[in-house]
Design a protein around this motif. Structure first.
Motif, PDB file in Angstrom:
ATOM      1  N   LEU A  31       0.833  -1.206   0.000  1.00 33.48           N
ATOM      2  CA  LEU A  31       0.000   0.000   0.000  1.00 33.48           C
ATOM      3  C   LEU A  31       0.867   1.255   0.000  1.00 33.48           C
ATOM      4  O   LEU A  31       0.610   2.199  -0.750  1.00 33.48           O
ATOM      5  N   ALA A  32       1.895   1.258   0.841  1.00 29.87           N
ATOM      6  CA  ALA A  32       2.771   2.439   0.923  1.00 29.87           C
ATOM      7  C   ALA A  32       3.519   2.655  -0.386  1.00 29.87           C
ATOM      8  O   ALA A  32       3.593   3.779  -0.892  1.00 29.87           O
ATOM      9  N   LEU A  33       4.052   1.588  -0.956  1.00 29.53           N
ATOM     10  CA  LEU A  33       4.803   1.723  -2.206  1.00 29.53           C
ATOM     11  C   LEU A  33       3.900   2.103  -3.382  1.00 29.53           C
ATOM     12  O   LEU A  33       4.375   2.626  -4.381  1.00 29.53           O
ATOM     13  N   GLY A  34       2.611   1.845  -3.253  1.00 25.70           N
ATOM     14  CA  GLY A  34       1.673   2.190  -4.299  1.00 25.70           C
ATOM     15  C   GLY A  34       1.295   3.666  -4.331  1.00 25.70           C
ATOM     16  O   GLY A  34       0.650   4.123  -5.265  1.00 25.70           O
ATOM     17  N   VAL A  35       1.705   4.408  -3.300  1.00 30.29           N
ATOM     18  CA  VAL A  35       1.413   5.841  -3.260  1.00 30.29           C
ATOM     19  C   VAL A  35       2.517   6.577  -4.001  1.00 30.29           C
ATOM     20  O   VAL A  35       3.701   6.407  -3.701  1.00 30.29           O
ATOM     21  N   LYS A  36       2.153   7.411  -4.959  1.00 30.15           N
ATOM     22  CA  LYS A  36       3.145   8.038  -5.835  1.00 30.15           C
ATOM     23  C   LYS A  36       4.101   8.976  -5.112  1.00 30.15           C
ATOM     24  O   LYS A  36       5.175   9.261  -5.614  1.00 30.15           O
ATOM     25  N   TYR A  37       3.759   9.421  -3.926  1.00 27.69           N
ATOM     26  CA  TYR A  37       4.632  10.340  -3.184  1.00 27.69           C
ATOM     27  C   TYR A  37       5.726   9.611  -2.408  1.00 27.69           C
ATOM     28  O   TYR A  37       6.683  10.212  -1.969  1.00 27.69           O
ATOM     29  N   VAL A  38       5.571   8.308  -2.232  1.00 29.57           N
ATOM     30  CA  VAL A  38       6.512   7.512  -1.443  1.00 29.57           C
ATOM     31  C   VAL A  38       7.622   6.997  -2.349  1.00 29.57           C
ATOM     32  O   VAL A  38       7.375   6.362  -3.366  1.00 29.57           O
ATOM     33  N   ASP A  39       8.877   7.274  -1.947  1.00 27.13           N
ATOM     34  CA  ASP A  39      10.022   6.814  -2.728  1.00 27.13           C
ATOM     35  C   ASP A  39      10.582   5.490  -2.216  1.00 27.13           C
ATOM     36  O   ASP A  39      11.070   4.686  -2.994  1.00 27.13           O
ATOM     37  N   ASP A  40      10.530   5.281  -0.906  1.00 25.07           N
ATOM     38  CA  ASP A  40      11.074   4.052  -0.336  1.00 25.07           C
ATOM     39  C   ASP A  40      10.449   3.822   1.027  1.00 25.07           C
ATOM     40  O   ASP A  40       9.912   4.748   1.642  1.00 25.07           O
ATOM     41  N   VAL A  41      10.528   2.587   1.511  1.00 26.09           N
ATOM     42  CA  VAL A  41       9.933   2.216   2.788  1.00 26.09           C
ATOM     43  C   VAL A  41      10.994   1.572   3.672  1.00 26.09           C
ATOM     44  O   VAL A  41      11.790   0.754   3.200  1.00 26.09           O
ATOM     45  N   VAL A  42      10.995   1.955   4.936  1.00 27.85           N
ATOM     46  CA  VAL A  42      11.868   1.330   5.934  1.00 27.85           C
ATOM     47  C   VAL A  42      10.994   0.363   6.723  1.00 27.85           C
ATOM     48  O   VAL A  42      10.129   0.774   7.495  1.00 27.85           O
ATOM     49  N   ILE A  43      11.202  -0.924   6.498  1.00 28.11           N
ATOM     50  CA  ILE A  43      10.403  -1.954   7.169  1.00 28.11           C
ATOM     51  C   ILE A  43      10.968  -2.177   8.567  1.00 28.11           C
ATOM     52  O   ILE A  43      12.173  -2.305   8.750  1.00 28.11           O
ATOM     53  N   GLY A  44      10.081  -2.227   9.553  1.00 26.79           N
ATOM     54  CA  GLY A  44      10.522  -2.414  10.935  1.00 26.79           C
ATOM     55  C   GLY A  44      11.175  -1.160  11.492  1.00 26.79           C
ATOM     56  O   GLY A  44      12.118  -1.240  12.271  1.00 26.79           O
ATOM     57  N   ALA A  45      10.656  -0.004  11.097  1.00 25.46           N
ATOM     58  CA  ALA A  45      11.216   1.268  11.568  1.00 25.46           C
ATOM     59  C   ALA A  45      11.119   1.343  13.092  1.00 25.46           C
ATOM     60  O   ALA A  45      10.148   0.864  13.682  1.00 25.46           O
ATOM     61  N   PRO A  46      12.106   1.945  13.725  1.00 26.62           N
ATOM     62  CA  PRO A  46      12.069   2.045  15.181  1.00 26.62           C
ATOM     63  C   PRO A  46      11.027   3.061  15.640  1.00 26.62           C
ATOM     64  O   PRO A  46      10.657   3.968  14.895  1.00 26.62           O
ATOM     65  N   TYR A  47      10.560   2.911  16.878  1.00 25.40           N
ATOM     66  CA  TYR A  47       9.605   3.856  17.455  1.00 25.40           C
ATOM     67  C   TYR A  47      10.228   5.241  17.564  1.00 25.40           C
ATOM     68  O   TYR A  47       9.593   6.243  17.279  1.00 25.40           O
ATOM     69  N   ILE A  48      11.479   5.269  17.954  1.00 26.23           N
ATOM     70  CA  ILE A  48      12.233   6.526  18.038  1.00 26.23           C
ATOM     71  C   ILE A  48      13.270   6.513  16.920  1.00 26.23           C
ATOM     72  O   ILE A  48      14.082   5.593  16.831  1.00 26.23           O
TER      73      ILE A  48
END
Length: 82
Positions: free
Chosen positions: A48-65
């Motif tokens: 879903l995130a990668l399907g949004v044209k404004y998103v260039d890349d995704v960090v999977i398992g991003a930290p809370y901080i």
């Protein structure tokens, strides 16, 4: 994906030239939101995130901080919380 989220992603992208989106893993979402969450698994949220044209890349398992190490390793100049 909710239209409001897409608008926030668009606003975040307008603040820079490259937009990373951090996704929490399923365990972290359950910890903070409860056992009924997430509604979609990590793979579905990633697609879903990668399907949004404004998103260039995704960090999977991003930290809370967001740590200085993560900021430096990805050459991030601005962190936006939506």
């Amino acid at each position: 994906m909710h239209p409001g989220v897409i608008q926030r992603l668009k606003a975040a992208k307008e603040q820079g030239t490259y937009l990373y989106v951090g996704l929490w893993d399923d365990e972290m979402i359950r910890y903070y939101r409860g056992s009924k969450y997430p509604l979609q698994g990590t793979q579905e949220r990633l697609l879903l995130a990668l399907g949004v044209k404004y998103v260039d890349d995704v960090v999977i398992g991003a930290p809370y901080i967001v740590t200085d190490d993560l900021i430096k390793s990805l050459n991030i100049t601005k962190v936006v919380h939506i």
